[in-house]
Design a protein around this motif. Sequence first.
Motif, short mmCIF file in Angstrom:
data_model
loop_
_atom_site.label_atom_id
_atom_site.label_comp_id
_atom_site.label_asym_id
_atom_site.label_seq_id
_atom_site.Cartn_x
_atom_site.Cartn_y
_atom_site.Cartn_z
N ALA A 1 0.83 -1.20 0.00
CA ALA A 1 0.00 0.00 0.00
C ALA A 1 0.87 1.26 0.00
O ALA A 1 0.55 2.25 -0.66
N HIS A 2 1.98 1.24 0.74
CA HIS A 2 2.89 2.39 0.77
C HIS A 2 3.50 2.64 -0.61
O HIS A 2 3.60 3.79 -1.05
N GLU A 3 3.88 1.58 -1.29
CA GLU A 3 4.43 1.75 -2.64
C GLU A 3 3.39 2.33 -3.58
O GLU A 3 3.70 3.19 -4.42
N LEU A 4 2.12 1.88 -3.42
CA LEU A 4 1.06 2.41 -4.27
C LEU A 4 0.85 3.90 -4.00
O LEU A 4 0.67 4.70 -4.93
N VAL A 5 0.88 4.32 -2.74
CA VAL A 5 0.72 5.73 -2.40
C VAL A 5 1.85 6.56 -2.99
O VAL A 5 1.63 7.65 -3.52
N SER B 1 3.63 5.92 -5.64
CA SER B 1 3.45 6.04 -7.10
C SER B 1 2.37 7.05 -7.43
O SER B 1 2.49 7.84 -8.38
N ARG B 2 1.29 7.08 -6.65
CA ARG B 2 0.22 8.05 -6.90
C ARG B 2 0.67 9.47 -6.60
O ARG B 2 0.23 10.42 -7.26
N TYR C 1 2.47 10.67 -9.62
CA TYR C 1 1.52 10.99 -10.67
C TYR C 1 0.83 12.33 -10.39
O TYR C 1 0.61 13.14 -11.30
N LYS C 2 0.53 12.59 -9.10
CA LYS C 2 -0.11 13.85 -8.72
C LYS C 2 0.81 15.03 -8.99
O LYS C 2 0.39 16.07 -9.52
N ARG C 3 2.12 14.88 -8.66
CA ARG C 3 3.06 15.97 -8.93
C ARG C 3 3.19 16.24 -10.42
O ARG C 3 3.29 17.39 -10.86
N SER C 4 3.14 15.18 -11.21
CA SER C 4 3.22 15.35 -12.66
C SER C 4 2.02 16.12 -13.19
O SER C 4 2.15 17.03 -14.02
#
Length: 370
Positions: free
Chosen positions: A70-74, A76-77, A80-83
């Motif tokens: 779950a931490h890795e998923l957060v 990565s998101r 994506y949010k910064r991008s």
Amino acid sequence: AAEAEADAAVRDLQRDVDALESAERPIAEYVAGGKAGELEKTAAEMSLLGERAAACEEKLATHEEARRRAHELVQSREKYKRSLEDNLAVRAGQEEELRLALELDACAAPDPEAFAALEEAQRRRARRRDELRLSCAESQGRVKNHREAMSECARELNDPELRGVDVALSKQVLELKTFEMTASDLDRYHGALDRALMAFHASKMSDINKVVRELWQRTYRGQDIDYIQIRSDAGSASGAAGKSSYNYRVCMVVGDAELEMRGRCSAGQKVLACLIIRLALAETFCLNCGILALDEPTTNLDAPNSDALARSLCDIMHARRDQENFQLIVITHDMHFAQVLGQREHADYYWRITKDDNQHSHIECENIYE
């Protein structure tokens, strides 16, 4: 000697036997109490708890792995949010650039209305400049007038009659400030002294009322008054100095009720209250004054109260018997009062004053019990 050694050996053996029995007693209690079964039961429970702990550790490892994923998923998101935020910022910059370009193109073309607004603004500024110049000229005129007035004042100060007036003014101001500071200090000291006097007054009134209550309860033989007290009511400040005044009144207390004695007590009660208050004042304020004089203290007193007053005076004499300068002077016609008052431990004789047929006074020393 052999018997002594044998006795010593027997005592040693008996101590060993006692020690062995003492050591064997807990073991027997352990076996008799079924502690072995409890030990086996406890071991079984510990084994069960160990299995449960192993299962919990396996479950914890599973949850830890899920948390890691779950931490890795957060993370990565978040990337994506910064991008996305960067893309939005670029788009906003491009739109702002386009808007500014359009404004520049609009300003490049001549606008008659804009020129008219600029000319109007220039005229307003010119009028404001003229107003400021006029105000500056008026201020310069006032400054010139003030300087001329200052010069005139300087000439007046140089007059021989006003010479040294600044020094005299400084001296007077210094004296005024000194007087003001002195008055402030005196007011502060007066307030402190007034508070100290109030505290001293309250303390002495408490001592007087304590002595009055004790003497009344010890002297008065009636049942209608429990004790008396002196009440002091602070009056209004009078005079230019604002001195405080007090109104004193004698009150009688019966149970929870308190009434003023004036107009509500008999003549004997008044006399007794007067004597007790005077004795209380003497006890409180006249410790270094050893003379206490009473003239006909039994006037209007009945026999029980007269006897109680005499015994109270005896108690006072007993309390002050170590005071070198103490002297009690009593003038009375009551022989019984004199006999109760003049006990052997306090007095050996008294002075009798009589008049003969020619109205000549005679003083005779007589024994109290004769």
